[in-house]
Design a protein around this motif. Structure first.
Motif, PDB file in Angstrom:
ATOM      1  N   LEU A  78      -3.044   0.817   0.400  1.00 26.26           N
ATOM      2  CA  LEU A  78      -3.899   1.675  -0.447  1.00 26.26           C
ATOM      3  C   LEU A  78      -2.899   2.611  -0.819  1.00 26.26           C
ATOM      4  O   LEU A  78      -3.255   3.362  -2.210  1.00 26.26           O
ATOM      5  CB  LEU A  78      -4.876   2.400   0.758  1.00 26.26           C
ATOM      6  N   LYS A  79      -1.982   3.384  -0.236  1.00 28.54           N
ATOM      7  CA  LYS A  79      -1.127   4.419  -0.734  1.00 28.54           C
ATOM      8  C   LYS A  79      -0.303   3.878  -1.854  1.00 28.54           C
ATOM      9  O   LYS A  79      -0.283   4.671  -2.937  1.00 28.54           O
ATOM     10  CB  LYS A  79      -0.367   4.631   0.395  1.00 28.54           C
ATOM     11  N   ASP A  80       0.013   2.537  -1.730  1.00 27.53           N
ATOM     12  CA  ASP A  80       0.602   1.980  -3.106  1.00 27.53           C
ATOM     13  C   ASP A  80      -0.332   2.090  -4.213  1.00 27.53           C
ATOM     14  O   ASP A  80       0.265   2.378  -5.340  1.00 27.53           O
ATOM     15  CB  ASP A  80       1.156   0.622  -2.705  1.00 27.53           C
ATOM     16  N   ILE A  81      -1.528   1.564  -3.879  1.00 31.28           N
ATOM     17  CA  ILE A  81      -2.480   1.532  -5.217  1.00 31.28           C
ATOM     18  C   ILE A  81      -2.603   3.067  -5.728  1.00 31.28           C
ATOM     19  O   ILE A  81      -2.580   3.404  -6.811  1.00 31.28           O
ATOM     20  CB  ILE A  81      -3.704   1.016  -4.923  1.00 31.28           C
ATOM     21  N   TYR A  82      -2.962   4.034  -4.674  1.00 35.71           N
ATOM     22  CA  TYR A  82      -2.844   5.430  -5.095  1.00 35.71           C
ATOM     23  C   TYR A  82      -1.819   5.702  -6.070  1.00 35.71           C
ATOM     24  O   TYR A  82      -2.118   6.479  -7.186  1.00 35.71           O
ATOM     25  CB  TYR A  82      -3.112   6.274  -3.703  1.00 35.71           C
ATOM     26  N   GLU A  83      -0.717   5.837  -5.589  1.00 32.22           N
ATOM     27  CA  GLU A  83       0.552   6.188  -6.310  1.00 32.22           C
ATOM     28  C   GLU A  83       0.406   5.447  -7.728  1.00 32.22           C
ATOM     29  O   GLU A  83       0.960   6.198  -8.719  1.00 32.22           O
ATOM     30  CB  GLU A  83       1.797   5.848  -5.264  1.00 32.22           C
ATOM     31  N   LEU A  84       0.389   4.297  -7.816  1.00 29.35           N
ATOM     32  CA  LEU A  84       0.390   3.606  -9.214  1.00 29.35           C
ATOM     33  C   LEU A  84      -0.794   4.451  -9.947  1.00 29.35           C
ATOM     34  O   LEU A  84      -0.234   4.485 -11.120  1.00 29.35           O
ATOM     35  CB  LEU A  84      -0.026   2.051  -8.888  1.00 29.35           C
ATOM     36  N   VAL A  85      -2.044   4.540  -9.578  1.00 28.56           N
ATOM     37  CA  VAL A  85      -3.108   5.175 -10.264  1.00 28.56           C
ATOM     38  C   VAL A  85      -2.638   6.552 -10.843  1.00 28.56           C
ATOM     39  O   VAL A  85      -2.886   6.909 -11.949  1.00 28.56           O
ATOM     40  CB  VAL A  85      -4.349   5.006  -9.475  1.00 28.56           C
ATOM     41  N   LYS A  86      -2.031   7.218  -9.677  1.00 31.48           N
ATOM     42  CA  LYS A  86      -1.743   8.645 -10.073  1.00 31.48           C
ATOM     43  C   LYS A  86      -0.682   8.743 -11.214  1.00 31.48           C
ATOM     44  O   LYS A  86      -0.467   9.562 -12.040  1.00 31.48           O
ATOM     45  CB  LYS A  86      -1.271   9.427  -8.893  1.00 31.48           C
ATOM     46  N   LYS A  87       0.310   7.711 -11.249  1.00 33.06           N
ATOM     47  CA  LYS A  87       1.510   7.871 -12.219  1.00 33.06           C
ATOM     48  C   LYS A  87       0.763   7.431 -13.799  1.00 33.06           C
ATOM     49  O   LYS A  87       1.381   8.220 -14.625  1.00 33.06           O
ATOM     50  CB  LYS A  87       2.312   6.676 -11.858  1.00 33.06           C
ATOM     51  N   LYS A  88      -0.113   6.704 -13.754  1.00 25.97           N
ATOM     52  CA  LYS A  88      -0.578   6.550 -15.264  1.00 25.97           C
ATOM     53  C   LYS A  88      -1.602   7.025 -15.722  1.00 25.97           C
ATOM     54  O   LYS A  88      -2.308   7.595 -15.025  1.00 25.97           O
ATOM     55  CB  LYS A  88      -0.920   4.963 -15.156  1.00 25.97           C
ATOM     56  N   ASN A  93      -7.173  11.243   5.059  1.00 30.47           N
ATOM     57  CA  ASN A  93      -6.234  10.579   3.829  1.00 30.47           C
ATOM     58  C   ASN A  93      -6.870   9.264   3.098  1.00 30.47           C
ATOM     59  O   ASN A  93      -6.728   9.595   1.910  1.00 30.47           O
ATOM     60  CB  ASN A  93      -4.733  10.318   4.254  1.00 30.47           C
ATOM     61  N   VAL A  94      -7.364   8.610   4.021  1.00 29.98           N
ATOM     62  CA  VAL A  94      -8.082   7.386   3.276  1.00 29.98           C
ATOM     63  C   VAL A  94      -9.066   8.009   2.307  1.00 29.98           C
ATOM     64  O   VAL A  94      -8.993   7.432   1.176  1.00 29.98           O
ATOM     65  CB  VAL A  94      -8.358   6.457   4.191  1.00 29.98           C
ATOM     66  N   GLU A  95      -9.822   8.616   2.935  1.00 37.70           N
ATOM     67  CA  GLU A  95     -10.989   9.242   1.966  1.00 37.70           C
ATOM     68  C   GLU A  95     -10.233   9.981   0.865  1.00 37.70           C
ATOM     69  O   GLU A  95     -10.847   9.809  -0.421  1.00 37.70           O
ATOM     70  CB  GLU A  95     -11.877  10.194   2.647  1.00 37.70           C
ATOM     71  N   TYR A  96      -9.564  10.706   0.827  1.00 38.41           N
ATOM     72  CA  TYR A  96      -8.853  11.365  -0.262  1.00 38.41           C
ATOM     73  C   TYR A  96      -8.404  10.359  -1.409  1.00 38.41           C
ATOM     74  O   TYR A  96      -8.460  10.651  -2.478  1.00 38.41           O
ATOM     75  CB  TYR A  96      -7.721  12.452   0.281  1.00 38.41           C
ATOM     76  N   MET A  97      -7.625   9.483  -0.993  1.00 42.23           N
ATOM     77  CA  MET A  97      -6.927   8.432  -1.971  1.00 42.23           C
ATOM     78  C   MET A  97      -7.918   7.793  -2.513  1.00 42.23           C
ATOM     79  O   MET A  97      -8.146   7.528  -3.872  1.00 42.23           O
ATOM     80  CB  MET A  97      -6.170   7.671  -1.161  1.00 42.23           C
ATOM     81  N   ILE A  98      -9.212   7.315  -1.911  1.00 35.92           N
ATOM     82  CA  ILE A  98     -10.103   6.627  -2.264  1.00 35.92           C
ATOM     83  C   ILE A  98     -10.782   7.316  -3.569  1.00 35.92           C
ATOM     84  O   ILE A  98     -10.983   6.825  -4.757  1.00 35.92           O
ATOM     85  CB  ILE A  98     -11.350   6.056  -1.509  1.00 35.92           C
ATOM     86  N   GLU A  99     -10.967   8.602  -3.356  1.00 31.16           N
ATOM     87  CA  GLU A  99     -11.808   9.558  -4.113  1.00 31.16           C
ATOM     88  C   GLU A  99     -10.861   9.820  -5.350  1.00 31.16           C
ATOM     89  O   GLU A  99     -11.513   9.798  -6.513  1.00 31.16           O
ATOM     90  CB  GLU A  99     -12.288  10.843  -3.357  1.00 31.16           C
ATOM     91  N   GLU A 100      -9.812   9.735  -5.075  1.00 33.11           N
ATOM     92  CA  GLU A 100      -8.854  10.431  -6.369  1.00 33.11           C
ATOM     93  C   GLU A 100      -8.708   8.896  -7.391  1.00 33.11           C
ATOM     94  O   GLU A 100      -8.838   9.138  -8.309  1.00 33.11           O
ATOM     95  CB  GLU A 100      -7.333  10.683  -5.892  1.00 33.11           C
ATOM     96  N   ILE A 101      -8.608   7.814  -6.632  1.00 36.65           N
ATOM     97  CA  ILE A 101      -8.569   6.368  -7.284  1.00 36.65           C
ATOM     98  C   ILE A 101      -9.867   6.531  -8.024  1.00 36.65           C
ATOM     99  O   ILE A 101      -9.867   5.999  -9.231  1.00 36.65           O
ATOM    100  CB  ILE A 101      -8.256   5.406  -6.373  1.00 36.65           C
TER     101      ILE A 101
END
Length: 75
Positions: free
Chosen positions: A45-55, A12-20
């Protein structure tokens, strides 16, 4: 691909970093690697991921702030 991000895992860490990286269109992809992060910083990291996905777009200062925050989370 939808991951169950409620579970702390290396995958999940890898997934979120790649998505960001993809969403921010990071030029220096080598600067942000999943191996730089561990599960202790998972919630942040999940908080950053969720922020990035929203915008849809980011100002240069927002991108800089996100990249700096990722840098602060590195192990």
């Amino acid at each position: 691909m939808v991951n169950n991000l409620s579970e702390k895992s290396k995958e999940n860490v890898e997934y979120m970093i790649e998505e960001i990286k993809q969403k921010l269109n990071v030029i220096n992809i080598g600067a942000i690697k999943p191996s730089h992060f561990n599960e202790e910083m998972y919630e942040e990291l999940k908080d950053i991921y969720e922020l990035v996905k929203k915008k849809n777009t980011f100002s240069p200062s927002e991108m800089q702030a996100i990249v700096e925050e990722l840098g602060n989370l590195r192990k």
